[in-house]
Design a protein around this motif. Structure first.
Motif, short mmCIF file in Angstrom:
data_model
loop_
_atom_site.label_atom_id
_atom_site.label_comp_id
_atom_site.label_asym_id
_atom_site.label_seq_id
_atom_site.Cartn_x
_atom_site.Cartn_y
_atom_site.Cartn_z
N PHE A 69 28.75 34.17 27.66
CA PHE A 69 30.12 34.41 27.54
C PHE A 69 30.53 35.85 26.93
O PHE A 69 31.45 36.50 27.65
N THR A 70 29.81 36.31 25.96
CA THR A 70 30.32 37.50 25.47
C THR A 70 29.75 38.47 26.16
O THR A 70 30.42 39.53 26.62
N ARG A 73 32.23 38.93 29.03
CA ARG A 73 33.60 39.51 28.40
C ARG A 73 33.45 40.95 28.31
O ARG A 73 34.44 41.92 28.45
N ILE A 74 32.18 41.45 27.80
CA ILE A 74 32.01 43.10 27.68
C ILE A 74 32.20 43.59 28.91
O ILE A 74 32.92 44.65 29.23
N GLY A 77 36.28 43.17 29.98
CA GLY A 77 36.85 44.17 29.16
C GLY A 77 36.66 45.63 29.76
O GLY A 77 37.77 46.39 30.20
N HIS A 212 44.28 42.66 35.59
CA HIS A 212 44.60 41.71 34.78
C HIS A 212 44.40 40.18 35.40
O HIS A 212 44.12 39.15 34.75
N ILE A 215 39.68 37.89 35.91
CA ILE A 215 39.16 37.30 34.65
C ILE A 215 37.83 36.42 34.77
O ILE A 215 37.54 36.05 36.18
N PRO A 216 36.92 36.54 34.02
CA PRO A 216 35.65 35.81 34.08
C PRO A 216 35.83 34.29 34.30
O PRO A 216 36.70 33.55 34.35
N TYR A 218 33.54 31.01 33.64
CA TYR A 218 32.59 30.49 32.55
C TYR A 218 32.02 29.34 33.10
O TYR A 218 30.90 29.00 32.54
N ARG A 220 31.54 26.51 32.32
CA ARG A 220 31.69 25.72 30.99
C ARG A 220 33.15 25.73 30.46
O ARG A 220 33.24 26.82 29.59
N ASP A 221 33.93 24.73 30.56
CA ASP A 221 35.25 24.83 29.77
C ASP A 221 35.41 24.03 28.66
O ASP A 221 36.37 24.28 27.87
N VAL A 223 34.41 23.97 25.21
CA VAL A 223 33.58 24.83 24.31
C VAL A 223 33.58 24.20 22.86
O VAL A 223 33.34 25.03 21.88
N THR A 224 34.38 23.31 22.77
CA THR A 224 34.39 22.57 21.30
C THR A 224 34.15 20.97 21.48
O THR A 224 34.61 20.29 22.31
N ARG B 49 38.82 33.96 25.02
CA ARG B 49 39.16 33.77 26.21
C ARG B 49 40.55 34.10 26.59
O ARG B 49 40.91 34.84 27.68
N LEU B 56 45.67 43.27 28.97
CA LEU B 56 46.24 44.29 29.73
C LEU B 56 47.73 43.87 30.14
O LEU B 56 48.45 45.05 29.99
N VAL B 90 36.28 41.75 23.14
CA VAL B 90 37.40 42.06 23.87
C VAL B 90 38.27 43.19 23.72
O VAL B 90 38.34 44.18 24.71
N SER B 93 35.75 46.63 24.17
CA SER B 93 35.43 46.97 25.60
C SER B 93 36.63 47.44 26.43
O SER B 93 36.52 48.27 27.08
N THR B 94 37.65 46.73 26.15
CA THR B 94 38.91 47.15 26.96
C THR B 94 39.28 48.56 26.70
O THR B 94 39.64 49.35 27.38
#
Lengths: 228, 343
Positions: A69-70, A73-74, A77, A212, A215-216, A218, A220-221, A223-224, B49, B56, B90, B93-94
């Protein structure tokens, strides 16, 4: 001339690749937990080596997942920042599909099942048919327990190649799946070189998004564990 | 110098534009509170997320608001910590991607330094030096501020942050998340004389805080009333009032003590709890007669926001400080480790 730059940070590897009208150059490193440090210098190196400036890019692409996930996002981003800043479209590319293309190109495999270890005893997994660098998904990408994974009935009797960290968990897959796989390469990680090739085909078909919107994914939605 | 500020350390996405000559040009904020409310607290993965989805469009929004184009931006500041590592990443990196595209410097800044200096965005900003009380859901700290990057930690909570104690009290009282402001609202109906809760660590010297005992005292009181069958709405309001009074008194006593100890005449109060109206009144009343002036950020800059990040980033970027090519996300980062701008 089409010039594209792709980034990937979805696994323990970090990679950057440049597409210049079919010519692909790039950098690939195993960089566990080092993506934040390595990604920018790798972009600089790849561009410098090809003597290409950011302004010359027609679009950007990144490995949109599934994966860490991270890490996703890197890459997201960075790619969003670059694409928005340069006013260029952004192309999100499936890391599973990129693995299928890589296996096809390197090993001539026509049927590939890429799988990543999704932890929590699950896999991110899909099956693809590859012909002349064209990669077609045979099913939806899934996050699933290895023992529950099944192939579409149309694939009966076909022989696949397995690729990706998910194949470390091969012993948990059903006997049917194990029988359908002739060989697996669990050490392989996604490479931006394959992402940029897929992105080039998508870009040619008009597949770029506003940054914009890219987006990623994943898979797996949930997450909790707390109930809603 | 015009600086774009990006805040993504927890559950708010904040973006702002600050100009070192003309002040704040625009700011936008998106709160995720409603999204996390159903889980009773911030779910870090969901927070990350959401930042990706919002960042943006919000950058676009502030540029439009300020009627500026991308070419008008001279630097970018983002929150590098402390905070949730995935959420911080987030923004980091952005910001780095944008800065590379725009060929401008980028800098990761300290979230609490942002809070500390948020009152600098007001019409009457405090002059250095001053004492700052940083009081939020994650922090309760007294800091002596001599100048930008010159911070001495005078005292802090040894357990729960004051805002955390507010939120936990809200939960005990059956109030929805996040409960701090709800406790304050309920306390308005409370009788201030019915219960007297302890003022932890005020009877001995020192500037540290402790709020976990106060939380336990609240729970004990609640349970006693429950057992006696007398826990009605009025009793709940009375407990909220007793808890709030004890917290505010404790904060006030320690602020007074910190000002005495340092001999300083200015107090800055920042962070989410600084929005508490009764805390402001009580501090004003207790300190005015000592000729001490208190400074607060405006209401919406008490909680997390991009404006404070743009401000701090601008002060440091203008002095020549900036990141190298590493995106920085530092979940734990003590404020005492900060130094003046390094070019």
């Amino acid at each position: 001339m089409t010039t594209l730059l792709a980034l990937d940070a979805s696994s323990t590897a970090c990679s950057v690749a440049l597409w210049q009208d079919g010519k692909v150059t790039g950098a690939f490193e195993y960089a566990p937990r080092e993506h934040t440090r390595r990604l920018m210098p790798m972009i600089d190196d790849v561009l410098a080596e090809a003597d290409v400036s950011l302004a010359e890019l027609d679009a950007l692409a990144y490995g949109r997942g599934p994966g860490s996930f991270t890490g996703i996002r890197i890459a997201a981003g960075t790619a969003q920042g670059l694409a928005y800043g340069l006013e260029r479209p952004l192309i999100p590319v499936s890391t599973l599909q990129a693995m299928a293309l890589g296996t096809h190109r390197q090993h001539g495999a026509q049927l590939v099942i890429p799988a990543f270890d999704a932890r929590m005893s699950e896999l991110y997994i899909c099956a693809y048919r590859c012909e002349n660098d064209q990669v077609t998904a045979l099913m939806d990408e899934q996050v699933i327990a290895p023992e529950a994974f099944i192939l579409p009935s149309a694939c009966e009797g076909e022989r696949f190649m397995g690729v990706g960290s998910g194949w470390m968990l091969a012993s948990s897959l059903s006997q049917t799946i194990r029988d359908a796989v002739s060989r697996s390469l669990p050490e392989q990680e996604p490479d931006a070189a394959d992402i940029v090739r897929l992105a080039a085909a998508m870009f040619a078909a008009g597949g770029g998004l506003a940054p914009h919107e890219a987006i990623p994914v994943y898979l797996r939605d949930k997450v909790t564990s707390r109930p809603k | 110098m015009r600086v774009l500020g990006i805040e993504t350390s927890c559950d708010e996405t904040g973006v702002a534009l600050y100009d070192t000559e003309h002040g704040l040009l625009a700011d936008a904020l998106h709160s995720q509170i409603a999204m996390h409310a159903e889980y009773g607290g911030v779910v870090p993965e969901l927070a990350s997320r959401d930042h990706v989805r919002k960042l943006l469009p919000m950058i676009e929004q502030v540029l439009k608001q300020a009627e500026l184009s991308r070419a008008d931006i001279d630097g970018i500041a983002y929150t590098a910590g402390p905070g949730l590592v995935g959420a911080l990443m987030v923004g980091a990196s952005t910001a780095h991607g944008l800065a590379k595209a725009w060929k401008i410097p980028v800098l990761g800044v300290h979230h609490m330094e942002g809070h500390l200096l948020a009152p600098m965005l007001e019409d009457e900003p405090p002059e250095y030096p001053f004492v700052a009380l940083l009081v939020s859901g994650g922090h309760t700290q007294l800091v002596e501020v001599k100048g930008l990057g010159q911070y001495k930690l005078l005292g802090e909570s040894v357990d729960d942050a004051a805002g955390e104690a507010f939120d936990k009290t809200a939960k005990m009282l059956g109030l929805p998340y996040p409960g701090g402001p709800q406790v304050a609202k309920l306390a308005e109906q409370g009788n201030p004389t019915r219960f007297r809760f302890p003022r932890p660590m005020t009877d001995r010297p020192g500037l540290d805080f402790s709020f976990s005992g106060l939380k336990t005292h609240t729970l004990t009181t609640l349970n006693q009333l429950k057992a006696a069958g007398t826990l009605d709405d009025q009793a709940r309001a009375d407990i909220a009032r007793a808890f709030e009074d004890a917290t505010i008194d404790t904060l006030t006593i320690k602020c007074r003590r910190a000002l005495e100890q340092t001999g300083l005449k200015r107090l800055v109060v920042a962070g989410g709890v600084s929005a508490n109206v009764r805390l402001r009144e009580r501090l004003c009343e207790a300190l005015a007669k000592r000729n001490i002036k208190t400074y607060y950020p405006r209401g919406r800059f008490c909680t997390d926001n991009g404006a404070m990040i743009a401000y701090v980033g601008a002060q440091r970027l203008v002095a020549g400080e900036h990141d190298d090519s590493t995106m920085r996300a530092t979940p734990r980062w003590p404020i005492k480790d900060l130094v003046p701008p390094q070019s």
